[in-house]
Design a protein around this motif. Structure first.
Motif, PDB file in Angstrom:
ATOM      1  N   VAL A 639       0.891  -1.150   0.000  1.00  0.00           N
ATOM      2  CA  VAL A 639       0.000   0.000   0.000  1.00  0.00           C
ATOM      3  C   VAL A 639       0.935   1.207   0.000  1.00  0.00           C
ATOM      4  N   LYS A 640       1.024   1.821  -1.154  1.00  0.00           N
ATOM      5  CA  LYS A 640       1.978   2.908  -1.330  1.00  0.00           C
ATOM      6  C   LYS A 640       1.423   4.176  -0.672  1.00  0.00           C
ATOM      7  N   SER A 641       2.294   4.974  -0.085  1.00  0.00           N
ATOM      8  CA  SER A 641       1.772   6.216   0.494  1.00  0.00           C
ATOM      9  C   SER A 641       2.670   7.382   0.140  1.00  0.00           C
ATOM     10  N   CYS A 642       2.078   8.565   0.134  1.00  0.00           N
ATOM     11  CA  CYS A 642       2.884   9.787   0.099  1.00  0.00           C
ATOM     12  C   CYS A 642       3.197  10.121   1.545  1.00  0.00           C
ATOM     13  N   VAL A 643       3.901  11.201   1.799  1.00  0.00           N
ATOM     14  CA  VAL A 643       4.376  11.425   3.168  1.00  0.00           C
ATOM     15  C   VAL A 643       3.275  11.992   4.075  1.00  0.00           C
ATOM     16  N   GLY A 644       2.218  12.551   3.514  1.00  0.00           N
ATOM     17  CA  GLY A 644       1.064  12.970   4.320  1.00  0.00           C
ATOM     18  C   GLY A 644       1.298  14.211   5.169  1.00  0.00           C
ATOM     19  N   ASN A 645       0.263  14.577   5.941  1.00  0.00           N
ATOM     20  CA  ASN A 645       0.329  15.869   6.636  1.00  0.00           C
ATOM     21  C   ASN A 645       1.280  15.892   7.834  1.00  0.00           C
ATOM     22  N   THR A 646       1.887  14.723   8.184  1.00  0.00           N
ATOM     23  CA  THR A 646       2.862  14.770   9.287  1.00  0.00           C
ATOM     24  C   THR A 646       4.117  15.529   8.873  1.00  0.00           C
ATOM     25  N   TRP A 647       4.445  15.549   7.584  1.00  0.00           N
ATOM     26  CA  TRP A 647       5.604  16.288   7.089  1.00  0.00           C
ATOM     27  C   TRP A 647       5.258  17.272   5.980  1.00  0.00           C
ATOM     28  N   CYS A 648       4.283  16.902   5.171  1.00  0.00           N
ATOM     29  CA  CYS A 648       4.059  17.677   3.949  1.00  0.00           C
ATOM     30  C   CYS A 648       3.228  18.930   4.231  1.00  0.00           C
ATOM     31  N   ARG A 649       3.664  20.047   3.666  1.00  0.00           N
ATOM     32  CA  ARG A 649       2.957  21.299   3.951  1.00  0.00           C
ATOM     33  C   ARG A 649       1.609  21.380   3.252  1.00  0.00           C
ATOM     34  N   PHE A 650       1.357  20.484   2.263  1.00  0.00           N
ATOM     35  CA  PHE A 650       0.061  20.505   1.571  1.00  0.00           C
ATOM     36  C   PHE A 650      -0.912  19.471   2.125  1.00  0.00           C
ATOM     37  N   VAL A 652      -3.544  17.007   3.853  1.00  0.00           N
ATOM     38  CA  VAL A 652      -4.710  17.302   4.684  1.00  0.00           C
ATOM     39  C   VAL A 652      -5.032  16.163   5.653  1.00  0.00           C
ATOM     40  N   GLN A 653      -4.455  14.967   5.429  1.00  0.00           N
ATOM     41  CA  GLN A 653      -4.658  13.845   6.353  1.00  0.00           C
ATOM     42  C   GLN A 653      -3.348  13.071   6.471  1.00  0.00           C
ATOM     43  N   ASP A 654      -3.296  12.177   7.475  1.00  0.00           N
ATOM     44  CA  ASP A 654      -2.084  11.390   7.725  1.00  0.00           C
ATOM     45  C   ASP A 654      -2.119  10.116   6.856  1.00  0.00           C
ATOM     46  N   SER A 655      -1.665  10.259   5.645  1.00  0.00           N
ATOM     47  CA  SER A 655      -1.754   9.145   4.686  1.00  0.00           C
ATOM     48  C   SER A 655      -0.838   7.989   5.070  1.00  0.00           C
ATOM     49  N   VAL A 656       0.308   8.262   5.675  1.00  0.00           N
ATOM     50  CA  VAL A 656       1.236   7.175   6.004  1.00  0.00           C
ATOM     51  C   VAL A 656       0.621   6.253   7.049  1.00  0.00           C
ATOM     52  N   THR A 657       0.088   6.837   8.091  1.00  0.00           N
ATOM     53  CA  THR A 657      -0.520   6.021   9.150  1.00  0.00           C
ATOM     54  C   THR A 657      -1.636   5.146   8.571  1.00  0.00           C
ATOM     55  N   PHE A 658      -2.476   5.757   7.724  1.00  0.00           N
ATOM     56  CA  PHE A 658      -3.583   4.980   7.153  1.00  0.00           C
ATOM     57  C   PHE A 658      -3.049   3.877   6.248  1.00  0.00           C
ATOM     58  N   ALA A 659      -2.028   4.189   5.466  1.00  0.00           N
ATOM     59  CA  ALA A 659      -1.448   3.177   4.571  1.00  0.00           C
ATOM     60  C   ALA A 659      -0.855   2.025   5.378  1.00  0.00           C
ATOM     61  N   VAL A 660      -0.150   2.348   6.463  1.00  0.00           N
ATOM     62  CA  VAL A 660       0.436   1.298   7.307  1.00  0.00           C
ATOM     63  C   VAL A 660      -0.677   0.420   7.889  1.00  0.00           C
ATOM     64  N   GLU A 661      -1.738   1.056   8.352  1.00  0.00           N
ATOM     65  CA  GLU A 661      -2.859   0.293   8.934  1.00  0.00           C
ATOM     66  C   GLU A 661      -3.496  -0.619   7.888  1.00  0.00           C
ATOM     67  N   ILE A 662      -3.739  -0.071   6.719  1.00  0.00           N
ATOM     68  CA  ILE A 662      -4.386  -0.856   5.652  1.00  0.00           C
ATOM     69  C   ILE A 662      -3.492  -2.015   5.221  1.00  0.00           C
ATOM     70  N   GLU A 663      -2.205  -1.721   5.028  1.00  0.00           N
ATOM     71  CA  GLU A 663      -1.298  -2.781   4.563  1.00  0.00           C
ATOM     72  C   GLU A 663      -1.227  -3.893   5.607  1.00  0.00           C
ATOM     73  N   ASN A 664      -1.160  -3.526   6.873  1.00  0.00           N
ATOM     74  CA  ASN A 664      -1.094  -4.547   7.915  1.00  0.00           C
ATOM     75  C   ASN A 664      -2.398  -5.316   8.042  1.00  0.00           C
ATOM     76  N   ARG A 665      -3.492  -4.671   7.678  1.00  0.00           N
ATOM     77  CA  ARG A 665      -4.778  -5.365   7.761  1.00  0.00           C
ATOM     78  C   ARG A 665      -4.864  -6.482   6.709  1.00  0.00           C
ATOM     79  N   TYR A 666      -4.454  -6.184   5.505  1.00  0.00           N
ATOM     80  CA  TYR A 666      -4.670  -7.150   4.419  1.00  0.00           C
ATOM     81  C   TYR A 666      -3.421  -7.967   4.070  1.00  0.00           C
ATOM     82  N   LYS A 667      -2.319  -7.750   4.772  1.00  0.00           N
ATOM     83  CA  LYS A 667      -1.098  -8.501   4.430  1.00  0.00           C
ATOM     84  C   LYS A 667      -1.379 -10.003   4.514  1.00  0.00           C
TER      85      LYS A 667
END
Lengths: 835, 112
Positions: A639-650, A652-667
């Motif tokens: 589950v590929k992610s961009c760096v998300g709002n934890t680092w990126c100035r644009f 709007v949501q924490d994409s990395v956390t969600f990607a990690v959660e999703i990938e771990n769910r379906y691995k």
């Protein structure tokens, strides 16, 4: 007709055409016992397939090449005399005489004496080590001589010469081809096409020498080299002459039959020689000044004569033959059709030349752009059948005829067989028309190509028309309104979806149970991995416990690569990785000498591991928290992610956390094909989520869920399933979606093509996934919950289980690794050596 | 060939070969794939090398049958070969060698 007087037919020559004549005459005179056929063959064995002679070097036996066993002749009341050479024709007495003194009378005599290799009168040609390439005896002699040779020169860069070069290459010899003309295959290819072929053949390690006129062979008793007119010398241990054919007309000539100045028995359109009782067919016949050196026109001639003997009404004529040809020369596709050169015809050409891929295509089009006149294909000849039919049937070209030789723009095939008229000849070896084939499919309820071959004989010669037969089958079914049910294979008369439900209901856990309950036979490489995948999707048990039903990569939980080594990809959820993990990857790669590459899915791939190294490599990776990345499975990849709002100035949501959660769910979840996901933190979409099987894009209100996109052969954008979801609902919909797809898709069908075939499209999918129109959502969620709960890292299980671990070795009777592995260096790392 | 004159070489114990699958042995410097076709209670031995791309891989291939003919599929490109005759079953011209196999006292032997 059976009350007519008996006809004594004598056939001189038991080659491919002589045999075909017998076959045709037997078939056409069924139930009519008039014909008493006697066949003479000078070779010691019944007719064999000379076209595929080089297969003898790669291990085919004489039996494999034999067209029909001796028993076939006796079963059909044909007297076959092999090893018996006809030496004289007495036309007045209507008898032939053989070398052993046999005298046989005839009413009709058929000369099918074929041709001999043309041996140019070059001084030294009698030396040891100089061969011709014609009969099985020639091949046996070459094979035994080759044992002491390291280098061979083939004289002749035509069709046969290149076949012979393949043979000497197969014998492990350094191979050279010498051609008198300025290009290879001068009769079939134009200069540019021949140049492309030369490049491709040279890449295979064969040296090509053009414009070479051999003046004499050097050496005392045995040949040691060729001397050319330009004073150059090519040393060699053996020579194979394949410089053309010489019609075997000596017998006819001696009997006073008309022969051509350069050989060949003169025949009319009925294939009659200057003696009306004597016919000549195949390579010995000279028709309209032409000798036909291919098998298809020979078969046509055999048919004409056989038909003429059987029926007096509307006898067919031989009207010359299209010399179009398609073949695989040393692994290179080459085709030439219609008029390939158009030297004397006004025309315009369309050229495609791709030196990178080694593809050359030429079409000759009439000046008004309406008709195809001929062409040349080198490197890729897929369109050959359609192009040939377009020429033969004078089909009007589409507005952009270049599409016929360019890769399809829309992913559709360039044309279907159904546009052809019924009389279009599909199989030119057996002369079977489209009408015959479609009628056979309809009236005899044929369902596969094997059936078409059996009933019509189409596709049984060179096999070039088989793809066309497939097209005709599918199209005829469609026309009949038949639903083509995609059953798995000969062992399971069920679609994947049907089998999925049967397995789920019955609770089968092994392949053998499934086969016993629902299948026949012993299974195969098609149904085994499908059943393995279904079992994994339902039960989520460790697949390594049933290794023999797993597809290539799943069997060793790694990706097999050229040379037979494996690559290793640990999971890096969402692309998030620690420095310690990066260091360990480097250490492992160094210790085992592995090639490193960053993948497209934000992970690291380590290549070149031998099968016995996989468990210790994984032991080291597991220590720092890595898990299997299932890069080898038809399963969730990344589950590929961009760096998300934890680092990126644009963001709007924490994409990395969600990607990690999703990938771990379906691995570990196995599906009909691989699955990829992506999560982007804003609408800029840096994770490219819309090219994934499921993609999530952050909005300021929540998450948009896209489904059924993919990259690959046919890129497809994902479609919006639902907008502005909270995380929980988003996950719920993905659960349902993935399980619904997994239950209903065909084998190895990714989500995008599955969606394309889903009737009702996105509206239907929304009804099922969001509105629960089928009432299955609770069930789908429960099934996915089971997968999530039963996850175990399969590599940890293998590493910790001595029995499973023991499967990872190359030899079961030796500790050694595969000694055939070889690597070469490239940009500071290793890669497999070329074969 | 006279069956009694065959030169039988010891390959490995029966337990080294998974049921309905294959494994590779080294015999006299030659890589041989041996298949335990448990469904029909038969054993087969062939070259380990697939003649298509010359990969040493047939032992890792899936086995099965087509129209009753036992076969192995190379894991690389799914070229299939008859385990009885070694012929390519897709009609291509290359083929593999097959070897006699026997099992005695729980040990598999091949005549190479």
């Amino acid at each position: 007709m059976s009350n007519q007087a008996p006809v004594r037919v004598v056939v001189v020559g038991n080659g491919m055409v002589g045999y075909k004549f017998c076959e045709k005459l037997v078939a056409k005179s069924k139930g009519d016992n008039r014909f008493h056929i006697t066949v003479f063959g000078e070779e010691p064995r019944p007719a064999y397939d000379r076209v595929h002679l080089s297969a003898y070097f790669s291990g085919a036996s004489v039996e494999d090449l034999t067209l029909a066993p001796a028993a076939w002749y006796s079963d059909n009341n044909i007297k076959l005399l092999t090893g018996e050479c006809v030496v004289k024709i007495d036309r007045a007495a209507q008898t032939i005489a053989t070398h052993s003194g046999l005298v046989v009378p005839y009413d009709t005599l058929v000369m099918a004496t074929g041709s001999a290799a043309f041996v140019p009168p070059v001084p030294g040609v009698e030396k040891d080590g100089v061969f011709v390439y014609r009969t099985i005896e020639d091949l046996d002699a070459m094979m035994s001589y080759a044992k002491t040779a390291t280098k061979a020169v083939v004289i002749g860069g035509g069709l046969l010469g290149l076949e012979a070069a393949k043979a000497t290459l197969d014998l492990g010899l350094e191979t050279h081809v010498v051609e008198f003309a300025s290009r290879l295959m001068p009769r079939q290819l134009d200069a540019a096409g021949a140049a492309m072929l030369k490049r491709k053949i040279e890449n295979l390690g064969i040296s090509i020498h053009l414009n070479k006129n051999t003046t004499h062979f050097t050496g005392n008793d045995a040949v040691t080299g060729l001397h050319f007119a330009d004073e150059s010398l090519l040393p060699t241990d053996m020579v194979v002459i394949s410089a053309g054919i010489k019609p075997r007309d000596e017998l006819a000539k001696e009997a006073g039959l008309a022969t051509g100045p350069r050989g060949g028995i003169v025949v009319n359109d009925s294939l009659q020689t200057s003696d009306a009782r004597i016919f000549a067919i195949g390579e010995c016949a000279l028709h309209n000044g032409m000798i036909y050196g291919l098998v298809a026109p020979g078969y046509d001639m055999a048919d004409v004569v056989a038909t003429n003997l059987v029926t007096a009404n509307a006898p067919p004529f031989f009207r010359g033959f299209d010399m179009s040809t398609k073949l695989k020369l040393i692994g290179v596709d080459v085709a030439s059709f219609g008029d390939p050169f158009c030297e004397k015809t006004e025309h315009d050409t369309i050229l495609v030349e791709d030196k990178l891929k080694g593809v050359y295509k030429r079409l000759n089009v009439s000046p008004d752009g309406k008709h195809l006149l001929g062409g040349v294909l080198v490197g890729e000849a897929e369109g050959y059948n359609m192009l040939l039919q377009t020429v033969k049937n004078k089909i009007v070209l589409p507005p952009n005829p270049e599409d016929l030789i360019l890769p399809a723009r829309t992913g559709e095939s360039a044309g279907s067989g159904m546009v052809l008229p019924d009389e279009a000849c599909i199989c030119s070896c057996e002369n079977i028309s489209k009408g015959d084939i479609c009628a056979a499919i309809e009236t005899q309820n044929l369902t596969d190509v094997a059936g078409v071959k059996r009933c019509t004989k189409a596709g049984t010669g060179c096999g070039g028309c088989v793809p066309m037969l497939n097209d005709l089958l599918t199209e005829t079914f469609k026309k009949q309104g038949k639903v083509v049910r995609k059953v798995l294979c000969e062992h399971f008369n069920y679609t994947r979806q049907e089998l999925f439900h049967l397995v789920k209901l019955a609770g089968h856990t092994t392949y053998n149970e499934v086969l016993k309950a629902n299948g026949t036979g012993c299974g195969c490489e098609v149904c085994k991995p499908v059943v393995a995948s279904i079992l994994a999707s339902i039960h989520n048990e460790i697949i390594a416990k049933q290794p023999v039903i797993q597809d290539t990569n799943d069997r060793f939980l790694a990706n097999i690569q050229r040379g037979g080594t494996y690559s290793v990809v640990p999971r890096v959820p969402g692309g998030e990785i620690t420095p310690d993990q990066l260091i360990r990857l480097g250490e492992v790669a160094k210790q085992y000498g592995l090639y490193c590459k960053i993948t497209g899915g934000q992970r690291v791939d380590l290549f070149g591991a031998q099968v016995h190294q996989l468990p210790p490599i994984w032991e080291a990776l597991l220590e720092v928290g890595f898990e299997s990345g299932h890069a080898y499975g038809k399963a969730l990849r990344t589950v590929k992610s961009c760096v998300g709002n934890t680092w990126c100035r644009f963001g709007v949501q924490d994409s990395v956390t969600f990607a990690v959660e999703i990938e771990n769910r379906y691995k570990g979840f196995r599906a009909p094909h691989k699955l990829k996901g992506g999560v982007s933190g804003c609408t800029r979409e840096c994770a490219e989520a819309q090219s994934k099987d499921f993609g999530i894009i952050a909005t300021d209100k929540g998450w948009n869920l896209y489904v059924c996109g993919n990259g690959g052969t046919k890129p497809k954008h994902a479609v919006l399933l639902a907008a502005d979801l909270d995380k929980e609902t988003c996950v719920k919909y993905i659960d349902r979606f993935l399980m619904f797809y997994t239950r209903t898709a065909e084998p190895l069908q990714r989500t995008a093509p599955w969606f394309e075939k889903l009737e009702g499209g996105i509206h239907y999918l929304r009804e099922v996934i969001i509105d629960d129109s089928l009432g299955i959502c609770a069930d789908l969620e429960r099934d996915m919950q089971h997968i999530v709960h039963t996850y175990q890292d399969e590599w940890r299980t293998v590493v910790e289980n001595p029995e499973l671990r023991a499967q990872f070795r190359h030899f079961v009777n030796a500790e050694a690794s595969d000694p055939s592995l070889e690597f070469v260096e490239m940009r500071g790392q290793k890669r497999p050596a070329d074969w | 060939m006279n069956i009694h004159s065959l030169n039988w070489l010891k390959a490995a114990p029966v337990s080294a070969f998974p049921e309905n699958g294959g494994a590779c042995v080294m015999l006299n410097g030659q890589q041989i794939a041996i298949f335990n076709f448990a469904l029909t209670n038969k054993w087969y031995a062939t070259d380990n090398e697939c003649p298509h791309k010359h990969e040493m891989a047939l032992a890792r291939g899936m086995i099965g049958d087509t129209a009753g003919e036992p076969k192995v599929a190379c894991p690389f490109h799914k070229k299939t070969f008859s385990l009885e005759t070694g012929l390519n079953l897709q009609g291509e011209s290359y083929c593999i060698r097959t070897y006699p196999v026997k099992v005695e006292d729980g040990v598999v032997y091949v005549a190479v």
